[in-house]
Design an enzyme around this catalytic site. Structure first.
Site, PDB file in Angstrom:
ATOM      1  N   GLY A 193       0.913  -1.227  -0.173  1.00  0.00           N
ATOM      2  CA  GLY A 193      -0.041   0.128  -0.060  1.00  0.00           C
ATOM      3  C   GLY A 193       0.830   1.226   0.178  1.00  0.00           C
ATOM      4  O   GLY A 193       2.090   1.277  -0.654  1.00  0.00           O
ATOM      5  N   ILE A 225       2.797   2.509   2.478  1.00  0.00           N
ATOM      6  CA  ILE A 225       4.011   2.601   3.131  1.00  0.00           C
ATOM      7  C   ILE A 225       5.064   1.654   2.302  1.00  0.00           C
ATOM      8  O   ILE A 225       6.142   2.149   1.884  1.00  0.00           O
ATOM      9  CB  ILE A 225       4.042   2.084   4.637  1.00  0.00           C
ATOM     10  N   ARG A 271      -3.743  -8.817  -2.102  1.00  0.00           N
ATOM     11  CA  ARG A 271      -5.035  -9.228  -2.349  1.00  0.00           C
ATOM     12  C   ARG A 271      -5.365  -8.744  -3.800  1.00  0.00           C
ATOM     13  O   ARG A 271      -5.672  -9.354  -4.810  1.00  0.00           O
ATOM     14  CB  ARG A 271      -6.290  -9.085  -1.521  1.00  0.00           C
ATOM     15  N   THR A 313       7.578  -3.727  10.273  1.00  0.00           N
ATOM     16  CA  THR A 313       7.478  -2.150  10.897  1.00  0.00           C
ATOM     17  C   THR A 313       5.829  -2.102  11.083  1.00  0.00           C
ATOM     18  O   THR A 313       5.640  -0.998  11.445  1.00  0.00           O
ATOM     19  CB  THR A 313       7.990  -1.027   9.995  1.00  0.00           C
ATOM     20  N   ARG A 344       3.195  -4.913  12.664  1.00  0.00           N
ATOM     21  CA  ARG A 344       2.881  -5.044  14.000  1.00  0.00           C
ATOM     22  C   ARG A 344       3.201  -6.386  14.266  1.00  0.00           C
ATOM     23  O   ARG A 344       3.331  -7.486  13.294  1.00  0.00           O
ATOM     24  CB  ARG A 344       1.305  -5.495  14.171  1.00  0.00           C
ATOM     25  N   GLU A 370       5.305  -6.162  23.226  1.00  0.00           N
ATOM     26  CA  GLU A 370       5.843  -5.030  23.455  1.00  0.00           C
ATOM     27  C   GLU A 370       5.689  -4.285  24.616  1.00  0.00           C
ATOM     28  O   GLU A 370       4.370  -4.424  25.047  1.00  0.00           O
ATOM     29  CB  GLU A 370       5.583  -3.759  22.170  1.00  0.00           C
ATOM     30  N   HIS A 405       9.515   0.375  18.174  1.00  0.00           N
ATOM     31  CA  HIS A 405       8.391   1.060  17.477  1.00  0.00           C
ATOM     32  C   HIS A 405       8.184   2.351  17.419  1.00  0.00           C
ATOM     33  O   HIS A 405       7.451   3.215  17.857  1.00  0.00           O
ATOM     34  CB  HIS A 405       7.021   0.507  18.360  1.00  0.00           C
ATOM     35  N   ILE A 406       9.154   2.864  16.466  1.00  0.00           N
ATOM     36  CA  ILE A 406       9.430   4.258  16.323  1.00  0.00           C
ATOM     37  C   ILE A 406       9.066   4.654  14.806  1.00  0.00           C
ATOM     38  O   ILE A 406       9.453   5.791  14.410  1.00  0.00           O
ATOM     39  CB  ILE A 406      10.774   4.933  16.689  1.00  0.00           C
ATOM     40  N   GLY A 407       8.284   3.827  14.094  1.00  0.00           N
ATOM     41  CA  GLY A 407       7.993   4.225  12.941  1.00  0.00           C
ATOM     42  C   GLY A 407       7.504   5.630  12.651  1.00  0.00           C
ATOM     43  O   GLY A 407       7.966   6.011  11.529  1.00  0.00           O
TER      44      GLY A 407
HETATM   45  C1  DGY Z   1       0.269   3.055  13.768  1.00  0.00           C
HETATM   46  O1  DGY Z   1      -0.031   4.756  13.651  1.00  0.00           O
HETATM   47  O2  DGY Z   1      -0.342   2.455  13.794  1.00  0.00           O
HETATM   48  C2  DGY Z   1       1.774   3.083  14.451  1.00  0.00           C
HETATM   49  O3  DGY Z   1       2.127   1.939  14.213  1.00  0.00           O
HETATM   50  C3  DGY Z   1       1.605   3.565  15.885  1.00  0.00           C
HETATM   51  O4  DGY Z   1       1.056   2.630  16.697  1.00  0.00           O
END
Ligand code: DGY
Length: 326
Positions: free
Chosen positions: A153, A155, A176, A234, A236, A265, A284-286
């Protein structure tokens, strides 16, 4: 109207809420609110700006008076959306604005794993920068390699753009539906899940956590990957099986991994992944750039403002709440 904000969020979001004349309470303690404590607080407010708390059916039942729940995230796997819809509570999220920073995090993890960067940094800290051997601590080159994207998608598109520009990587993906934009821009090729596993030199996950994707990257999946492959997540932590990943790396079934998300986490400091040379882990700093977090706060605030006025949220997760036949 009173708004509860369950963590400190960037000022631009708070300013918008104040300008709209809303009375705001921010939770400033450094612990995550949950369960009855969160219910007791939210019962005193009209709207809830939720920074990654669990919003389950008992919470929603107890707080069905809420006019809106605006998430400070794009992901909403922490919310029982079906229960919210049944109770006609609109849920808002923050799509699009974090695509670039999350892709950048995946790119950072990919290079860090390929060149053993986190491990080598630790060696220096431990006083182990000694005699240099030409065959020690070698990484792998990314030039011309194949990037496989699971869930192409926005990202994944941003990551593909970086990988093609930096390393002339080939792009394959498993979705899909076809992503024609990526096919046109990068010559991306849609493949089956098995082909994605078998052909990727770097396999990056960019999909939501659902019952379909939960534990998708398990022993059977890692067994199909190349021994030289790098696995990146990155999205879940629940999408990969962490025990199986550890085993795949220990047995050299795959070569490396880069994780911004783990399961659970926070990750325990004694997790074996943290000692592995070709593994890079981030907490989890994306979305953690000044620009992105401010943009997320603004979108969340706009959802709150619309919700308290009874208007449609600009970014709505459960549009069915506006369906009068519900
Ligand atoms: C999101 O916005 O889903 C990021 O992963 C932060 O949780």
């Amino acid at each position: 109207m009173r708004v509860f904000v369950s963590n400190i969020i960037p000022q631009p979001g708070i300013r918008l809420l104040e300008e709209a004349g809303l009375e705001i309470t921010e939770w400033t303690e450094k612990r995550k609110l949950a369960g009855q404590e969160l219910i007791d607080i939210c019962q005193q407010y009209d709207a809830f700006l939720c920074v990654s708390n669990t919003v389950d059916a008992p919470f929603l039942e107890a707080c069905k008076h809420l006019k809106v729940i605006a998430l400070h995230s794009v992901g909403y796997d922490n919310v029982d959306v079906a229960a919210a819809t049944r109770l006609k509570i609109p849920i808002g999220n923050t799509p699009d604005v974090l695509s670039e920073s999350t892709a950048e995090t995946a790119f950072l993890l990919m290079i860090s794993s390929a060149r053993k960067a986190f491990y080598l940094h630790k060696k220096i800290l431990n006083g182990q920068w000694g005699f240099t051997e030409p065959t020690a601590d070698l990484g792998i080159s990314l030039q011309g390699k194949t990037l496989g994207i699971y869930g192409l998608g926005k990202i994944g598109y941003e990551l593909a753009k970086k990988c093609v520009a930096a390393y002339d990587m080939k792009v394959i993906y498993h979705n899909r539906h076809r992503n024609e934009e990526a096919e046109k821009a990068f010559g991306a090729v849609k493949v089956s899940f098995e082909e994605l596993l078998q052909q990727s030199d770097v396999l990056s996950v960019h999909t939501a956590l659902t019952s379909e994707t939960k534990g998708k990257f398990n022993k059977a999946a890692f067994n199909l990957m190349k021994p030289s492959a790098i696995f990146i997540n990155t999205a879940r932590g629940g999408i990969h099986n962490e025990g199986d990943l550890i085993e795949a790396l220990q047995n050299e079934t795959i070569w490396g991994a880069g994780l911004d998300v783990t399961n659970p986490e926070p990750m325990h400091a004694d997790n074996p992944l943290l000692q592995m040379p070709s593994v890079a882990v981030l907490p989890h700093i994306g979305s953690a750039t000044v620009e992105t977090r401010s943009a997320m706060a603004i979108l969340a605030a706009r959802n709150i403002i619309a919700g308290v006025k009874g208007e449609r949220l600009p970014n709505i997760v459960n549009p069915e709440v506006y369906n009068s036949s519900l």
